[in-house]
Write a protein that holds these residues in place. Structure first.
Motif, short mmCIF file in Angstrom:
data_model
loop_
_atom_site.label_atom_id
_atom_site.label_comp_id
_atom_site.label_asym_id
_atom_site.label_seq_id
_atom_site.Cartn_x
_atom_site.Cartn_y
_atom_site.Cartn_z
N THR A 1 8.68 6.77 6.56
CA THR A 1 8.15 6.71 4.98
C THR A 1 8.95 7.93 4.03
N ASP A 2 9.93 8.31 4.41
CA ASP A 2 10.77 9.39 3.64
C ASP A 2 11.06 8.74 2.35
N GLY A 3 10.89 9.26 1.15
CA GLY A 3 11.03 8.68 -0.10
C GLY A 3 10.29 7.56 -0.41
N ILE A 4 9.45 6.94 0.28
CA ILE A 4 8.60 5.66 -0.24
C ILE A 4 7.60 6.35 -1.04
N LEU B 1 -6.72 3.55 4.76
CA LEU B 1 -6.22 2.44 4.18
C LEU B 1 -6.99 1.98 2.96
N THR B 2 -8.09 2.05 3.02
CA THR B 2 -8.86 1.59 2.05
C THR B 2 -8.82 2.79 0.76
N ALA B 3 -8.65 3.82 1.21
CA ALA B 3 -8.50 4.97 0.09
C ALA B 3 -7.28 4.71 -0.41
N LEU B 4 -6.09 4.46 0.22
CA LEU B 4 -4.81 4.30 -0.16
C LEU B 4 -4.70 2.79 -1.01
N ALA B 5 -5.47 1.71 -0.64
CA ALA B 5 -5.54 0.57 -1.65
C ALA B 5 -6.26 1.08 -2.72
N ARG B 6 -7.20 1.92 -2.95
CA ARG B 6 -7.71 2.22 -4.20
C ARG B 6 -6.83 2.99 -5.18
N LEU C 1 0.99 7.63 6.34
CA LEU C 1 0.74 7.38 4.87
C LEU C 1 -0.45 8.09 4.28
N TYR C 2 -1.36 8.19 4.84
CA TYR C 2 -2.41 9.02 4.31
C TYR C 2 -2.29 10.25 4.07
N ASP C 3 -1.61 10.87 5.32
CA ASP C 3 -1.26 12.29 4.94
C ASP C 3 -0.15 12.65 3.84
N ARG C 4 0.75 11.55 3.40
CA ARG C 4 1.64 11.72 2.29
C ARG C 4 1.20 11.25 1.16
N GLU C 5 -0.36 10.73 0.99
CA GLU C 5 -0.70 10.17 0.02
C GLU C 5 -0.01 8.92 -0.82
N VAL C 6 0.47 8.03 0.12
CA VAL C 6 1.43 6.85 -0.34
C VAL C 6 0.33 5.71 -0.65
N PRO C 7 0.34 5.39 -1.85
CA PRO C 7 -0.60 4.07 -2.08
C PRO C 7 -0.06 2.95 -1.59
N VAL C 8 -1.10 2.06 -1.04
CA VAL C 8 -0.76 0.78 -0.45
C VAL C 8 -1.39 -0.47 -1.17
N LEU C 9 -0.70 -1.23 -1.64
CA LEU C 9 -0.77 -2.31 -2.39
C LEU C 9 -0.79 -3.70 -1.42
N ALA C 10 -1.62 -4.61 -1.34
CA ALA C 10 -1.59 -5.72 -0.24
C ALA C 10 -2.12 -6.88 -0.62
N SER C 11 -1.46 -7.94 -0.13
CA SER C 11 -2.02 -9.51 -0.15
C SER C 11 -2.50 -9.83 1.09
N VAL D 1 3.28 21.00 10.17
CA VAL D 1 2.64 21.66 9.21
C VAL D 1 1.50 20.90 8.51
N PRO D 2 0.74 21.37 7.89
CA PRO D 2 -0.54 20.86 6.96
C PRO D 2 0.16 19.89 6.33
N PRO D 3 -0.51 18.43 6.54
CA PRO D 3 -0.30 17.40 5.62
C PRO D 3 -0.05 17.73 4.09
N PRO D 4 0.73 17.08 3.03
CA PRO D 4 0.51 17.34 1.60
C PRO D 4 -0.72 17.65 1.10
N ARG D 5 -1.40 16.70 1.32
CA ARG D 5 -2.95 16.82 0.54
C ARG D 5 -3.58 18.05 1.08
N PHE D 6 -3.15 18.64 1.94
CA PHE D 6 -3.77 20.16 2.64
C PHE D 6 -2.72 21.27 2.22
#
Length: 369
Positions: A288-291, A356-361, A318-328, A44-49
């Motif tokens: 990524t369920d529940g993440i 990934l840049t968008a999710l890092a922001r 991750l982008y489809d599910r709008e999961v933010p990504v924090l990284a070192s 189905v269309p991803p959550p952001r759509f």
């Protein structure tokens, strides 16, 4: 944010050892087993759509082709109501089988990056008058992964009863997969399934990222007569450029955020890359369920192309599910080598960097609260 301390966690004064909350989740600890029916149900269309519709698409007044696309696609969707084209709907005994529809059974949205092709494709899915179980939406990679998980014949049987199959980002850079999916689509057209697609472009083409209809129609060969190309003019993505990746955080900051965030996963990046090789890409969504956030330590350049392509799929999920990504470690715009970025899969890698840049922001809030 959550904390077992009496007052909110203070990033500058509380050490990692002082955190008494439950340990975060780990993607590396997960090996999901996804039933075949779930793989199809999740097409189905991803959550952001979820909420996009034709009336939420705002055509550029200087680009009449955008308004025309809305009109054509709305009409196409309305025409997909009623009995399945193969005559699989209920009919009385001895009733004459309805004739197969004439003319193209598909539309191909032809346009550059950023003109709203995925918005329009998802709007078509939402507007088609059929139950969600009779419509499927996925990327080209998700479709090839479905064939890999179910097998070709089972995929044909599973999708043949659908009214509509929408394929976003049809890959033109992998001849083997292109032939596989083209053969699959031929079987589905014979069964009466309507098709809609967008695509990337072949590598090395002048005007790459803009109009790919000729490439698309040539690559799908015998299916070309089934598609009506719908050109959507708009600003060329080359004038936009990729946003700079935000600087990575320290490992201590990433770890603290993981412990302080409900539903966060904390993983060592090289270990995660190794783990992805053990999980079929069709299961990356379930991984990524529940993440609610992904926290990564020690981000390094991706070592080889097979690993890089797996990371692209994870980035898409991750982008489809709008999961933010924090990284070192290293910033995301240094994940892929120059050889990769100049090779045949460069568009995938640039898409992964952008996403990934968008999710890092999006992840900045994890350390600012």
């Amino acid at each position: 944010m959550r904390s077992s301390l009496a007052r909110p966690l203070q990033w500058g004064t509380v050490s990692t050892s002082a955190i008494t909350e439950a340990a975060p989740l780990s993607l590396c600890a997960r090996e999901p087993h996804v039933p075949a029916d779930r793989l199809v149900a999740e097409m189905v269309p991803p959550p952001r759509f979820d909420s996009v519709r034709f009336d939420t698409y705002v055509p550029d007044p200087n680009q009449p082709s955008q308004r025309e696309a809305v009109t054509v696609l709305s009409t196409f969707a309305a025409g997909l109501g009623g009995a399945h084209a193969s005559g699989s709907g209920k009919r009385r005994w001895f009733a004459k089988k309805p004739a197969a529809p004439t003319g193209p059974r598909g539309v191909y949205l032809d346009g550059g990056y950023g003109v709203g092709k995925t918005h329009l494709l998802a709007s078509l899915w939402h507007a088609t008058p059929a139950e969600p179980s009779l419509k499927a939406f996925g990327t080209f990679v998700e479709l090839t992964n479905l064939v890999g998980a179910l097998g070709f014949q089972q995929t044909v049987r599973t999708l043949s009863g659908h009214r509509l199959l929408c394929i976003d980002e049809f890959e033109l850079d992998d001849p083997g997969d292109t032939v596989l999916v083209s053969t699959l689509l031929g079987k589905l057209v014979e069964a009466g399934v309507a098709l809609a697609a967008t695509s990337n472009t072949l590598p090395g083409k002048l005007g790459e990222g803009r109009f790919a209809a000729a490439d698309f129609l040539r690559e799908i060969q015998g299916l070309s007569a089934q598609f009506r190309p719908l050109r959507i003019d708009g600003e060329d993505y080359r004038h936009r450029g990729l946003p700079d990746a935000p600087p990575p955080y320290s490992e201590e900051t990433v770890t603290k955020a993981a412990y302080a965030t409900d539903g966060a996963a904390l993983d060592d990046f090289p270990a995660l890359l190794d783990h992805l090789a053990k999980v079929h890409p069709s299961r990356y969504g379930a991984l990524t369920d529940g993440i609610r956030a992904v926290c990564l330590t020690d981000v390094q350049p991706v070592p080889d192309q097979s690993t890089a392509l797996r990371l692209v799929v994870l980035a898409d999920r991750l982008y489809d599910r709008e999961v933010p990504v924090l990284a070192s470690g290293m910033p995301f715009d240094r994940l892929f080598s120059e050889e990769m970025l100049n090779g045949g899969y460069r568009k995938k890698y640039f898409r992964a960097i952008s996403r990934l840049t968008a999710l890092a922001r999006d992840a900045k809030g994890l350390v600012e609260q």
